[in-house]
Design an enzyme around this catalytic site. Structure first.
Site, short mmCIF file in Angstrom:
data_model
loop_
_atom_site.label_atom_id
_atom_site.label_comp_id
_atom_site.label_asym_id
_atom_site.label_seq_id
_atom_site.Cartn_x
_atom_site.Cartn_y
_atom_site.Cartn_z
N ASN A 1 69.59 13.17 -16.73
CA ASN A 1 70.09 12.62 -15.46
C ASN A 1 71.25 11.66 -15.70
O ASN A 1 71.63 10.91 -14.81
CB ASN A 1 68.98 11.87 -14.74
CG ASN A 1 67.83 12.77 -14.32
OD1 ASN A 1 68.07 13.89 -13.87
ND2 ASN A 1 66.61 12.31 -14.49
N HIS B 1 60.30 12.98 -2.84
CA HIS B 1 59.81 12.69 -4.19
C HIS B 1 58.34 12.26 -4.18
O HIS B 1 57.87 11.63 -3.24
CB HIS B 1 60.66 11.56 -4.76
CG HIS B 1 60.49 11.34 -6.22
ND1 HIS B 1 59.68 10.34 -6.73
CD2 HIS B 1 61.00 11.99 -7.30
CE1 HIS B 1 59.73 10.37 -8.05
NE2 HIS B 1 60.53 11.36 -8.42
C1 LIG Z 1 63.74 9.58 -10.37
C2 LIG Z 1 63.38 9.37 -8.95
C3 LIG Z 1 62.57 8.32 -8.56
C4 LIG Z 1 61.86 7.45 -9.54
O1 LIG Z 1 62.72 6.55 -10.08
P1 LIG Z 1 62.34 5.88 -11.48
O2 LIG Z 1 63.24 4.73 -11.56
O3 LIG Z 1 62.57 6.91 -12.52
O4 LIG Z 1 60.89 5.50 -11.38
C5 LIG Z 1 62.38 8.10 -7.22
N1 LIG Z 1 62.93 8.91 -6.30
C6 LIG Z 1 63.68 9.97 -6.64
C7 LIG Z 1 64.27 10.81 -5.58
C8 LIG Z 1 63.92 10.24 -7.98
O5 LIG Z 1 64.66 11.29 -8.33
#
Ligand SMILES: *Cc1c(COP(=O)(O)O)cnc(C)c1O
Length: 384
Positions: free
Chosen positions: A47, A133
């Protein structure tokens, strides 16, 4: 049922459905490369969209922060874990995104949970996009609010849900760019509907922040909307980790009273906050990287040959190649690995049944030869 029988039956179900998850221990990764067991792969699963995770200025900022503050924050922000570094980062973020306040969280997962559980209670309702998510849906289910999910990216479906009366508060939740599909939410329509119905809109822009909009301000900047709650995360384009919630003064004060993930959890290391401020500086001036990323996306989409597979309608760095069944998605991922490329197979329940896919992610750190190699290997699999 005994404990042992329970665990064993769960594991054999996962194996039977080709849904077994395991972790791979890697040597290290950059936006472009992944090193595993001494072998080098081209990385199409990260990412790190702008290639910032190894940026020398950001690495140096972290080191300087550690020299000054040590390696940990020493406590919750409510005790002694809120430093000048955190304060500065919050101000830098709120200035960049033009919100009165920003509040830092250790992760996007924690931020989503904190915001939803602090705001939503009995009699309230959450109207969330179906493909939201896991952290959003899980928080919604944990809260005592009523969760209704609307058809992915359909403002019409949201409008229908609004025709049911509700006594309590309503929160509309969506992502800016969807993590498993790479497509973008119609934020202007969603916000308009929310406003007409006295609801608030919460946008999780984990995959849009840094890569879209002016100076990387994300999906909301592209649509010209300002949701009441904006969640940005630092594990993607920023190349680090952590998250922030952008909101108005009073709401921020309320979270400081009520968000349990802030009150009962150690704040991020101050050195990380220093590094994040340095990363923010890089993000703001990364127009060249954003142009390179967009060029890579356009080149990939223009030149891919699909045969039996389907490419999701995404204009972002997330390019899902949908193959259908779980087994085939694993075969495709394995074929890439044999050819020294790394892409991630994603299977239900992370995505809907029958839509197992190879989730390809592109980065500004890739060059055209890298994309050519990816296209060649996918073509090789399709015509095998
Ligand atoms: C990666 C992601 C999260 C989680 O974020 P982290 O900082 O990795 O815990 C939340 N929402 C979406 C849409 C994500 O892609």
């Amino acid at each position: 049922m005994s404990w042992q029988a329970f665990i064993q039956s769960q594991l054999s179900l996962r194996k039977r459905d080709f849904a077994w998850r395991k972790r791979t221990c890697i040597d290290f990764s950059t936006g472009r490369e992944l090193h595993v067991s001494g072998e080098k792969y081209l990385n199409f699963s990260g990412n790190d969209y702008l290639g910032l995770s190894h940026h020398p200025k950001v690495v140096e900022a972290w080191q300087q922060g550690a020299a000054l503050y040590g390696v940990g924050s020493g406590g919750s922000g409510h005790v002694t874990g809120f430093t000048q570094a955190h304060y500065d980062l919050e101000n830098n973020l709120s200035e960049w995104l033009d919100y009165p306040r920003a509040l830092l969280f250790i992760s996007g997962f924690a931020a989503n949970q904190a915001v939803i559980t602090a705001l939503m209670g009995q009699g309230d309702r959450i109207l969330a996009d179906k493909l939201s998510h896991a952290s959003i849906l899980e928080a919604s289910m944990l809260s005592s609010a009523n969760l209704r999910r609307f058809t992915h990216n359909s403002s019409l479906a949201l409008q229908k849900l609004f025709t049911n009366p509700s006594e309590g508060k309503t929160l509309v939740v969506t992502e800016g760019v969807f993590s498993m599909d790479g497509d973008s939410a119609p934020l202007d329509d969603l916000h308009k509907l929310a406003q007409e119905n006295h609801a608030w809109l919460m946008v999780d822009d984990a995959h849009g922040i840094g890569v879209k909009g002016r100076e990387g301000r994300g999906s909301c900047d592209v649509y010209g909307v300002k949701p009441e709650l904006l969640i940005v995360t630092f594990g993607k384009a920023f190349g680090l980790s952590g998250a922030a919630v952008l909101c108005d003064e009073q709401t921020a004060d309320y979270f400081i009273q009520a968000a349990r993930h802030l009150i009962y959890s150690t704040s991020m290391p101050p050195a990380q906050a220093v590094a994040l401020s340095a990363a923010l500086k890089q993000v703001r001036q990364a127009d060249a990287a954003r142009a390179q990323l967009n060029q890579n996306i356009a080149y990939f989409r223009k030149n891919i040959q699909l045969n039996e597979m389907r490419l999701a309608p995404s204009e972002t760095a997330i390019q899902p190649l949908i193959v259908g069944d779980n087994d085939k998605s694993l075969q495709l991922a394995a074929f890439l690995r044999q050819n020294r490329l790394w892409g991630q197979a994603i299977r239900p329940p992370t995505v809907p049944p029958g839509s197992a896919r190879l989730r390809i992610t592109l980065s500004a750190a890739h060059d055209q030869q890298d994309i050519d190699r990816l296209l060649e290997v996918i073509h090789g699999f399709a015509t095998k």
